[in-house]
Design a protein around this motif. Structure first.
Motif, PDB file in Angstrom:
ATOM      1  N   ASP A 289      -4.161  -0.326  -0.691  1.00 16.90           N
ATOM      2  CA  ASP A 289      -4.372  -0.437   0.751  1.00 16.90           C
ATOM      3  C   ASP A 289      -3.483   0.505   1.553  1.00 16.90           C
ATOM      4  O   ASP A 289      -3.942   1.236   2.414  1.00 16.90           O
ATOM      5  CB  ASP A 289      -4.188  -1.886   1.217  1.00 16.90           C
ATOM      6  CG  ASP A 289      -2.990  -2.576   0.573  1.00 16.90           C
ATOM      7  OD1 ASP A 289      -2.041  -1.890   0.135  1.00 16.90           O
ATOM      8  OD2 ASP A 289      -3.010  -3.818   0.503  1.00 16.90           O
ATOM      9  N   VAL A 290      -2.183   0.485   1.268  1.00 13.36           N
ATOM     10  CA  VAL A 290      -1.248   1.316   2.026  1.00 13.36           C
ATOM     11  C   VAL A 290      -0.121   1.791   1.117  1.00 13.36           C
ATOM     12  O   VAL A 290       0.348   1.045   0.260  1.00 13.36           O
ATOM     13  CB  VAL A 290      -0.675   0.552   3.257  1.00 13.36           C
ATOM     14  CG1 VAL A 290       0.137  -0.655   2.851  1.00 13.36           C
ATOM     15  CG2 VAL A 290       0.145   1.468   4.155  1.00 13.36           C
ATOM     16  N   LEU A 291       0.256   3.032   1.311  1.00 10.11           N
ATOM     17  CA  LEU A 291       1.429   3.602   0.653  1.00 10.11           C
ATOM     18  C   LEU A 291       2.347   4.111   1.751  1.00 10.11           C
ATOM     19  O   LEU A 291       1.881   4.659   2.755  1.00 10.11           O
ATOM     20  CB  LEU A 291       1.033   4.768  -0.263  1.00 10.11           C
ATOM     21  CG  LEU A 291       0.197   4.413  -1.483  1.00 10.11           C
ATOM     22  CD1 LEU A 291      -0.379   5.678  -2.120  1.00 10.11           C
ATOM     23  CD2 LEU A 291       1.030   3.643  -2.492  1.00 10.11           C
ATOM     24  N   SER A 292       3.634   3.935   1.569  1.00 10.51           N
ATOM     25  CA  SER A 292       4.582   4.407   2.580  1.00 10.51           C
ATOM     26  C   SER A 292       5.460   5.496   1.982  1.00 10.51           C
ATOM     27  O   SER A 292       5.881   5.410   0.829  1.00 10.51           O
ATOM     28  CB  SER A 292       5.436   3.244   3.094  1.00 10.51           C
ATOM     29  OG  SER A 292       6.116   2.623   2.032  1.00 10.51           O
ATOM     30  N   PHE A 293       5.704   6.509   2.794  1.00 10.24           N
ATOM     31  CA  PHE A 293       6.525   7.639   2.374  1.00 10.24           C
ATOM     32  C   PHE A 293       7.570   7.919   3.443  1.00 10.24           C
ATOM     33  O   PHE A 293       7.225   8.147   4.607  1.00 10.24           O
ATOM     34  CB  PHE A 293       5.661   8.889   2.155  1.00 10.24           C
ATOM     35  CG  PHE A 293       4.681   8.735   1.027  1.00 10.24           C
ATOM     36  CD1 PHE A 293       5.065   8.976  -0.278  1.00 10.24           C
ATOM     37  CD2 PHE A 293       3.380   8.327   1.278  1.00 10.24           C
ATOM     38  CE1 PHE A 293       4.166   8.821  -1.327  1.00 10.24           C
ATOM     39  CE2 PHE A 293       2.470   8.168   0.239  1.00 10.24           C
ATOM     40  CZ  PHE A 293       2.871   8.413  -1.064  1.00 10.24           C
ATOM     41  N   ASP A 294       8.823   7.896   3.028  1.00 11.08           N
ATOM     42  CA  ASP A 294       9.905   8.246   3.944  1.00 11.08           C
ATOM     43  C   ASP A 294       9.791   9.718   4.314  1.00 11.08           C
ATOM     44  O   ASP A 294       9.192  10.511   3.587  1.00 11.08           O
ATOM     45  CB  ASP A 294      11.269   7.999   3.284  1.00 11.08           C
ATOM     46  CG  ASP A 294      11.536   6.521   3.054  1.00 11.08           C
ATOM     47  OD1 ASP A 294      11.096   5.701   3.880  1.00 11.08           O
ATOM     48  OD2 ASP A 294      12.181   6.197   2.046  1.00 11.08           O
ATOM     49  N   SER A 295      10.411  10.068   5.419  1.00 13.95           N
ATOM     50  CA  SER A 295      10.382  11.449   5.882  1.00 13.95           C
ATOM     51  C   SER A 295      11.775  12.056   5.816  1.00 13.95           C
ATOM     52  O   SER A 295      12.768  11.368   6.031  1.00 13.95           O
ATOM     53  CB  SER A 295       9.874  11.499   7.325  1.00 13.95           C
ATOM     54  OG  SER A 295       9.927  12.813   7.811  1.00 13.95           O
ATOM     55  N   MET A 296      11.817  13.337   5.553  1.00 16.24           N
ATOM     56  CA  MET A 296      13.083  14.070   5.598  1.00 16.24           C
ATOM     57  C   MET A 296      13.377  14.516   7.035  1.00 16.24           C
ATOM     58  O   MET A 296      14.481  14.915   7.348  1.00 16.24           O
ATOM     59  CB  MET A 296      13.016  15.296   4.679  1.00 16.24           C
ATOM     60  CG  MET A 296      12.763  14.950   3.218  1.00 16.24           C
ATOM     61  SD  MET A 296      14.046  13.937   2.498  1.00 16.24           S
ATOM     62  CE  MET A 296      15.292  15.152   2.206  1.00 16.24           C
TER      63      MET A 296
ATOM     64  N   GLY B 129       8.242   8.198   9.149  1.00 17.14           N
ATOM     65  CA  GLY B 129       7.633   8.387   7.843  1.00 17.14           C
ATOM     66  C   GLY B 129       6.131   8.488   7.958  1.00 17.14           C
ATOM     67  O   GLY B 129       5.582   8.733   9.036  1.00 17.14           O
ATOM     68  N   GLU B 130       5.486   8.286   6.822  1.00 11.91           N
ATOM     69  CA  GLU B 130       4.039   8.431   6.746  1.00 11.91           C
ATOM     70  C   GLU B 130       3.454   7.243   5.996  1.00 11.91           C
ATOM     71  O   GLU B 130       3.997   6.815   4.979  1.00 11.91           O
ATOM     72  CB  GLU B 130       3.719   9.725   5.994  1.00 11.91           C
ATOM     73  CG  GLU B 130       2.268  10.061   5.887  1.00 11.91           C
ATOM     74  CD  GLU B 130       2.062  11.431   5.249  1.00 11.91           C
ATOM     75  OE1 GLU B 130       1.484  11.471   4.141  1.00 11.91           O
ATOM     76  OE2 GLU B 130       2.479  12.442   5.850  1.00 11.91           O
ATOM     77  N   LEU B 131       2.348   6.749   6.519  1.00 14.54           N
ATOM     78  CA  LEU B 131       1.597   5.698   5.838  1.00 14.54           C
ATOM     79  C   LEU B 131       0.252   6.280   5.430  1.00 14.54           C
ATOM     80  O   LEU B 131      -0.436   6.900   6.245  1.00 14.54           O
ATOM     81  CB  LEU B 131       1.377   4.490   6.746  1.00 14.54           C
ATOM     82  CG  LEU B 131       2.625   3.779   7.257  1.00 14.54           C
ATOM     83  CD1 LEU B 131       2.240   2.615   8.163  1.00 14.54           C
ATOM     84  CD2 LEU B 131       3.493   3.303   6.107  1.00 14.54           C
ATOM     85  N   VAL B 132      -0.101   6.091   4.172  1.00 14.51           N
ATOM     86  CA  VAL B 132      -1.399   6.522   3.662  1.00 14.51           C
ATOM     87  C   VAL B 132      -2.226   5.261   3.462  1.00 14.51           C
ATOM     88  O   VAL B 132      -1.812   4.344   2.747  1.00 14.51           O
ATOM     89  CB  VAL B 132      -1.244   7.302   2.336  1.00 14.51           C
ATOM     90  CG1 VAL B 132      -2.608   7.653   1.759  1.00 14.51           C
ATOM     91  CG2 VAL B 132      -0.400   8.556   2.552  1.00 14.51           C
ATOM     92  N   LEU B 133      -3.374   5.219   4.126  1.00 13.01           N
ATOM     93  CA  LEU B 133      -4.224   4.027   4.093  1.00 13.01           C
ATOM     94  C   LEU B 133      -5.600   4.369   3.541  1.00 13.01           C
ATOM     95  O   LEU B 133      -6.105   5.471   3.758  1.00 13.01           O
ATOM     96  CB  LEU B 133      -4.373   3.457   5.504  1.00 13.01           C
ATOM     97  CG  LEU B 133      -3.045   3.038   6.136  1.00 13.01           C
ATOM     98  CD1 LEU B 133      -2.793   3.806   7.408  1.00 13.01           C
ATOM     99  CD2 LEU B 133      -3.005   1.559   6.368  1.00 13.01           C
ATOM    100  N   CYS B 134      -6.192   3.406   2.854  1.00 13.21           N
ATOM    101  CA  CYS B 134      -7.523   3.592   2.286  1.00 13.21           C
ATOM    102  C   CYS B 134      -8.485   2.593   2.939  1.00 13.21           C
ATOM    103  O   CYS B 134      -8.453   1.397   2.616  1.00 13.21           O
ATOM    104  CB  CYS B 134      -7.489   3.400   0.775  1.00 13.21           C
ATOM    105  SG  CYS B 134      -9.102   3.654   0.003  1.00 13.21           S
TER     106      CYS B 134
END
Length: 150
Positions: free
Chosen positions: A69-76, A82-87
């Motif tokens: 459903d969702v993946l989270s990625f911290d940002s530099m 950060g970034e959330l990738v959703l399907c």
């Protein structure tokens, strides 16, 4: 919080709902002292992907061979939360399983992803899972009332 939406899926992203929801999320998480004012000023990127690319990213970063459903990625970038990738396909399926509308499920998972970006985790220990889901569920209940009142 500025929300950047990148839709690479075949499903329309409900932009107006997302903007409204995220404003409410920021307000509620600040009220709960989960989100600091400085964090609330950062931008958040949302990326919507179809099942196959979402599955590929989940495999690459988590070693799990399925779309989630969702993946989270911290940002530099210090200006980004950060970034959330959703399907959307997974969210639509889950919304039916959970008895929610698609937008409610999306809102729940946006809240979930933001909590991950703030350092909460539900996979490391039961105590942390209880804390994260306690915050998430209480905030979601408040947010649903605010959205339905608009």
């Amino acid at each position: 919080m500025e929300v950047l939406i990148v839709n690479e899926s075949k499903h329309a992203a409900p932009r107006k709902f997302i903007q409204t929801w995220m404003q409410l999320v920021v307000t509620e998480l600040k009220r709960k002292k989960v989100l600091k004012a400085e964090q609330a000023r950062r931008e958040l990127t949302l990326v919507f992907l179809d099942k196959k690319p979402a599955q590929k990213i989940n495999m690459e970063f988590r070693g799990k061979n399925y779309a989630t459903d969702v993946l989270s990625f911290d940002s530099m970038d210090p200006g980004s939360l950060g970034e959330l990738v959703l399907c959307p396909e997974v969210l639509k399926r889950q919304s039916k399983e959970h008895g929610l509308t698609y937008q409610q499920e999306l809102g729940y998972m946006l809240l979930h992803g933001v909590l991950h970006l703030l350092g909460y985790d539900h996979e490391t220990s039961e105590a942390e899972a209880l804390e994260m889901f306690g915050i998430q569920d209480a905030a979601f209940e408040v947010l649903l009332k605010k959205v339905s009142a608009k």
